[in-house]
Scaffold this motif. Sequence first.
Motif, PDB file in Angstrom:
ATOM      1  N   TYR A   1       0.797  -1.041  -0.058  1.00 49.50           N
ATOM      2  CA  TYR A   1      -0.041   0.535  -0.274  1.00 49.50           C
ATOM      3  C   TYR A   1       1.337   1.745  -0.198  1.00 49.50           C
ATOM      4  CZ  TYR A   1      -4.022  -2.990   1.367  1.00 49.50           C
ATOM      5  OH  TYR A   1      -4.451  -3.879   1.649  1.00 49.50           O
TER       6      TYR A   1
ATOM      7  N   CYS B   1      -1.245   7.937   1.534  1.00 52.14           N
ATOM      8  CA  CYS B   1      -0.885   9.435   1.252  1.00 52.14           C
ATOM      9  C   CYS B   1      -1.239  10.235   2.479  1.00 52.14           C
ATOM     10  CB  CYS B   1      -1.765   9.361   0.030  1.00 52.14           C
ATOM     11  SG  CYS B   1      -1.606   8.617  -1.234  1.00 52.14           S
TER      12      CYS B   1
ATOM     13  N   ASN C   1      -5.586  14.343  -0.712  1.00 55.95           N
ATOM     14  CA  ASN C   1      -6.604  13.818  -1.443  1.00 55.95           C
ATOM     15  C   ASN C   1      -5.527  13.829  -2.382  1.00 55.95           C
ATOM     16  OD1 ASN C   1      -8.431  12.141   0.035  1.00 55.95           O
ATOM     17  ND2 ASN C   1      -9.769  14.033  -0.420  1.00 55.95           N
TER      18      ASN C   1
ATOM     19  N   ALA D   1      -2.810  11.624  -3.239  1.00 56.02           N
ATOM     20  CA  ALA D   1      -3.392  10.055  -3.689  1.00 56.02           C
ATOM     21  C   ALA D   1      -4.139  10.399  -5.061  1.00 56.02           C
ATOM     22  CB  ALA D   1      -4.541   9.851  -3.451  1.00 56.02           C
ATOM     23  N   ASN D   2      -4.413  11.682  -5.774  1.00 54.74           N
ATOM     24  CA  ASN D   2      -4.775  12.078  -7.465  1.00 54.74           C
ATOM     25  C   ASN D   2      -4.042  11.329  -7.667  1.00 54.74           C
ATOM     26  OD1 ASN D   2      -7.707  12.099  -6.191  1.00 54.74           O
ATOM     27  ND2 ASN D   2      -7.418  14.034  -5.452  1.00 54.74           N
TER      28      ASN D   2
ATOM     29  N   LEU E   1      -3.756   8.153  -9.338  1.00 52.99           N
ATOM     30  CA  LEU E   1      -4.382   7.436  -9.742  1.00 52.99           C
ATOM     31  C   LEU E   1      -4.351   8.615 -11.530  1.00 52.99           C
ATOM     32  CD1 LEU E   1      -7.583   8.401  -7.312  1.00 52.99           C
ATOM     33  CD2 LEU E   1      -6.296   6.440  -8.202  1.00 52.99           C
ATOM     34  N   SER E   2      -4.052  10.291 -11.402  1.00 53.03           N
ATOM     35  CA  SER E   2      -3.506  10.118 -12.412  1.00 53.03           C
ATOM     36  C   SER E   2      -2.902   9.121 -13.505  1.00 53.03           C
ATOM     37  CB  SER E   2      -2.947  11.374 -12.147  1.00 53.03           C
ATOM     38  OG  SER E   2      -1.549  11.583 -11.949  1.00 53.03           O
TER      39      SER E   2
ATOM     40  N   PRO F   1      -3.739   2.041  -9.063  1.00 52.96           N
ATOM     41  CA  PRO F   1      -4.522   1.524  -8.780  1.00 52.96           C
ATOM     42  C   PRO F   1      -5.495   2.430  -7.479  1.00 52.96           C
ATOM     43  CG  PRO F   1      -3.206  -0.551  -8.239  1.00 52.96           C
ATOM     44  CD  PRO F   1      -2.158   0.739  -8.930  1.00 52.96           C
ATOM     45  N   ASN F   2      -6.100   2.096  -7.165  1.00 55.72           N
ATOM     46  CA  ASN F   2      -7.081   3.113  -6.496  1.00 55.72           C
ATOM     47  C   ASN F   2      -6.179   2.333  -5.088  1.00 55.72           C
ATOM     48  OD1 ASN F   2      -7.875   5.277  -4.517  1.00 55.72           O
ATOM     49  ND2 ASN F   2     -10.322   4.032  -5.218  1.00 55.72           N
ATOM     50  N   LYS F   3      -6.800   1.013  -5.084  1.00 56.11           N
ATOM     51  CA  LYS F   3      -6.774   0.083  -3.914  1.00 56.11           C
ATOM     52  C   LYS F   3      -5.998  -0.402  -3.613  1.00 56.11           C
ATOM     53  CE  LYS F   3      -5.454  -3.300  -6.747  1.00 56.11           C
ATOM     54  NZ  LYS F   3      -6.332  -5.278  -7.146  1.00 56.11           N
ATOM     55  N   LYS F   4      -4.898   0.246  -3.747  1.00 59.16           N
ATOM     56  CA  LYS F   4      -3.238   0.779  -2.874  1.00 59.16           C
ATOM     57  C   LYS F   4      -3.114   1.465  -2.747  1.00 59.16           C
ATOM     58  CE  LYS F   4       0.101  -1.519  -4.481  1.00 59.16           C
ATOM     59  NZ  LYS F   4       1.184  -1.771  -5.307  1.00 59.16           N
ATOM     60  N   LEU F   5      -4.268   2.282  -2.597  1.00 57.71           N
ATOM     61  CA  LEU F   5      -4.142   3.828  -1.475  1.00 57.71           C
ATOM     62  C   LEU F   5      -4.401   4.030  -0.098  1.00 57.71           C
ATOM     63  CD1 LEU F   5      -4.323   6.260  -5.038  1.00 57.71           C
ATOM     64  CD2 LEU F   5      -2.160   5.184  -3.912  1.00 57.71           C
TER      65      LEU F   5
END
Length: 288
Positions: free
Chosen positions: A166, A169, A172, A175-176, A179-180, A184-188
């Motif tokens: 994981y 962060c 957000n 984190a974003n 994502l950009s 993968p969101n599931k690792k954040l």
Amino acid sequence: MKITYTSPNLSHHYPYAIAMNNQGVLNFFVTGVSRFNTNGKNINLTNKLKRYDFFQNIFLLSRYLKLNNTIQSKLANISQNFLDKASFKYAKDSDFFIYYRGCGSSTTKKLRTHNKNVISILEEVNTHVLFQNKILLEECKRIGIESSLETKRFDRHLRAYELADYILCPSNFVANSFLSMGFPNKKLIVNNFGRTFKTQPFIHEKNEEEFKLLYVGQLHYRKGIRYAIEAFKKIKYKKKKFYLVGPITGPTGIDLNSLPKDIFYLGVLKGSQLREIYNSVSAFVLPS
């Protein structure tokens, strides 16, 4: 549940370690914080504190002697690698291994072989390395300077991102940025920075006739100070002042020798001097 937490410095890390210890989940706090640092002397976690500051002290000495950036960067890497390798013997008997970026990839690799049940969490305090590189390169072009970014380190960061279970962060926004970049969101995991309430509160005496702005941090082009200055110039106030406080750590993107008369560079302030300047201003700005 047992957690081994590895960090090269204090900032928010030590309060986190204290909180974990108070909750009874801290197994070890492995740190590179110098024992010669004023705050470093006050670390108190009894037998859970494991200090590995030999190379960190050499790195700090290189900064004090103002050696060139290449030497400082190499010493910083050596210090982080030393801390990373030292962490394994403490992390292997934990349930979670949380580490500041750059200080845990080697241990994470070993955990994959010796104890696959340990969950490794990389703590990233900045945006995704490729995201920040794009922004900084654009800024370098705008101010006409050559980029000093060490792109060869990007692969190391990217491998560390992929290796961790994981990514922790602090906002957000961070984190974003992952994502950009297709992460993968599931690792954040987003966990906003906290603060301690034991410090003396700031007391500001309101003065309607004067507006004072304060920036505290490194003076470097990546901090966006020149944008804060441009915004300050547009503020319509009869009496206004803008104070810049902090060390010069590279190209700033501004000319400190020809600042407008209502903008003041005060250098590095600490302790009571820093508290005094905080108490005297109307607002604090963090343009980065």
